[in-house]
Motif scaffolding. Structure first.
Motif, short mmCIF file in Angstrom:
data_model
loop_
_atom_site.label_atom_id
_atom_site.label_comp_id
_atom_site.label_asym_id
_atom_site.label_seq_id
_atom_site.Cartn_x
_atom_site.Cartn_y
_atom_site.Cartn_z
N ARG A 13 10.91 10.85 -2.11
CA ARG A 13 11.83 9.75 -1.78
C ARG A 13 11.40 9.05 -0.49
NH1 ARG A 13 16.02 12.55 -0.85
NH2 ARG A 13 16.04 12.23 1.37
N MET A 14 11.03 9.85 0.52
CA MET A 14 10.63 9.26 1.80
C MET A 14 9.34 8.45 1.65
SD MET A 14 11.44 12.07 4.73
CE MET A 14 12.38 13.47 4.16
N LEU A 15 8.39 8.97 0.91
CA LEU A 15 7.13 8.24 0.71
C LEU A 15 7.38 6.93 -0.02
CD1 LEU A 15 4.75 11.20 -0.15
CD2 LEU A 15 4.53 9.66 1.81
N ARG A 16 8.25 6.94 -1.03
CA ARG A 16 8.56 5.70 -1.75
C ARG A 16 9.22 4.68 -0.82
NH1 ARG A 16 12.21 6.93 -5.77
NH2 ARG A 16 12.18 9.14 -5.35
N SER A 17 10.09 5.14 0.06
CA SER A 17 10.73 4.23 1.02
C SER A 17 9.70 3.60 1.95
CB SER A 17 11.77 4.97 1.87
OG SER A 17 12.89 5.32 1.11
N VAL A 18 8.77 4.42 2.42
CA VAL A 18 7.73 3.91 3.33
C VAL A 18 6.78 2.97 2.59
CG1 VAL A 18 5.82 4.54 4.85
CG2 VAL A 18 7.92 5.88 4.89
N ILE A 19 6.44 3.28 1.35
CA ILE A 19 5.60 2.37 0.55
C ILE A 19 6.25 1.00 0.47
CG2 ILE A 19 4.83 1.84 -1.81
CD1 ILE A 19 4.29 4.86 -2.14
N ASN A 20 7.53 0.99 0.14
CA ASN A 20 8.25 -0.28 0.01
C ASN A 20 8.29 -1.03 1.34
OD1 ASN A 20 9.63 -2.17 -1.55
ND2 ASN A 20 11.61 -1.28 -1.05
N ALA A 21 8.57 -0.32 2.43
CA ALA A 21 8.62 -0.96 3.75
C ALA A 21 7.26 -1.51 4.15
CB ALA A 21 9.12 0.03 4.80
N CYS A 22 6.20 -0.73 3.93
CA CYS A 22 4.85 -1.20 4.26
C CYS A 22 4.48 -2.41 3.42
CB CYS A 22 3.83 -0.08 4.02
SG CYS A 22 3.88 1.23 5.24
N ALA A 23 4.82 -2.36 2.15
CA ALA A 23 4.50 -3.48 1.27
C ALA A 23 5.20 -4.75 1.73
CB ALA A 23 4.90 -3.15 -0.17
N LYS A 24 6.45 -4.65 2.09
CA LYS A 24 7.20 -5.82 2.56
C LYS A 24 6.64 -6.34 3.89
CE LYS A 24 11.55 -4.89 0.27
NZ LYS A 24 12.95 -4.49 0.43
N ALA A 25 6.11 -5.44 4.70
CA ALA A 25 5.56 -5.83 6.00
C ALA A 25 4.12 -6.32 5.89
CB ALA A 25 5.64 -4.66 6.97
N TYR A 36 4.84 1.62 -7.89
CA TYR A 36 3.78 0.81 -8.48
C TYR A 36 4.01 -0.68 -8.22
CZ TYR A 36 1.64 4.63 -11.15
OH TYR A 36 0.98 5.77 -11.52
N SER A 37 5.24 -1.14 -8.42
CA SER A 37 5.56 -2.56 -8.21
C SER A 37 5.35 -2.97 -6.77
CB SER A 37 7.00 -2.84 -8.62
OG SER A 37 7.17 -2.64 -9.99
N SER A 38 5.74 -2.11 -5.84
CA SER A 38 5.56 -2.42 -4.41
C SER A 38 4.09 -2.59 -4.08
CB SER A 38 6.17 -1.32 -3.54
OG SER A 38 7.56 -1.27 -3.71
N ILE A 39 3.26 -1.68 -4.57
CA ILE A 39 1.82 -1.76 -4.32
C ILE A 39 1.23 -3.02 -4.93
CG2 ILE A 39 -0.42 -0.69 -4.87
CD1 ILE A 39 0.96 0.82 -2.69
N ILE A 40 1.59 -3.31 -6.17
CA ILE A 40 1.06 -4.49 -6.85
C ILE A 40 1.46 -5.76 -6.12
CG2 ILE A 40 1.23 -5.87 -8.97
CD1 ILE A 40 1.41 -3.12 -10.47
N ASN A 41 2.73 -5.87 -5.76
CA ASN A 41 3.21 -7.07 -5.05
C ASN A 41 2.54 -7.22 -3.69
OD1 ASN A 41 4.93 -7.85 -7.11
ND2 ASN A 41 6.66 -6.73 -6.28
N ALA A 42 2.38 -6.11 -2.97
CA ALA A 42 1.74 -6.17 -1.66
C ALA A 42 0.29 -6.62 -1.79
CB ALA A 42 1.82 -4.82 -0.97
N CYS A 43 -0.43 -6.03 -2.73
CA CYS A 43 -1.83 -6.42 -2.93
C CYS A 43 -1.93 -7.89 -3.31
CB CYS A 43 -2.47 -5.55 -4.01
SG CYS A 43 -2.77 -3.85 -3.52
N GLY A 44 -1.07 -8.33 -4.19
CA GLY A 44 -1.09 -9.73 -4.61
C GLY A 44 -0.78 -10.69 -3.48
N SER A 45 0.13 -10.28 -2.58
CA SER A 45 0.54 -11.18 -1.50
C SER A 45 -0.56 -11.42 -0.47
CB SER A 45 1.79 -10.63 -0.81
OG SER A 45 1.48 -9.50 -0.03
#
Length: 114
Positions: A61-73, A98-107
């Motif tokens: 859960r913590m890793l997923r939260s950090v993935i999402n935060a990093c992706a948004k940042a 997966y969605s967070s990583i894909i969106n971050a890479c695309g951005s």
């Protein structure tokens, strides 16, 4: 802030580390979320984190939260490191990860990485 500084010196339950990681991640402070994830690791706060055993759901859960935060940042390398850690811990990434990583890479134009 004073309370946070005082508890940062103590070993806390996994749920408290999780709440802090999630709170910082939700506010978009990926760096602080990563810092508290690191503190949780240092305190060995994850039940089941024994050689050869899968860590508890709290780490996932913590890793997923950090993935999402990093992706948004826009911190794609940070998000990818956490994603790799999920895989190394033999946990299953969910669709949000997966969605967070894909969106971050695309951005940032990393279409091939996505």
């Amino acid at each position: 802030v004073m309370w946070l500084e005082s508890v940062s010196q103590k070993k806390l339950p996994e749920s408290t580390y999780g709440a802090l990681v999630d709170a910082f991640a939700r506010t978009g402070d990926a760096q602080k979320a990563m810092e508290w994830l690191g503190r949780a690791r240092e305190a060995e706060a994850f039940p089941g984190k024994v050689p050869g055993k899968v860590p508890g759901k709290g780490l996932d859960r913590m890793l997923r939260s950090v993935i999402n935060a990093c992706a948004k940042a826009g911190d794609v390398p940070g998000a990818m490191r956490c994603f790799e850690e999920i895989e190394e811990a033999r946990l299953k990434p969910d669709t949000v990860a997966y969605s967070s990583i894909i969106n971050a890479c695309g951005s940032i134009g990393w279409g091939d990485e996505a």
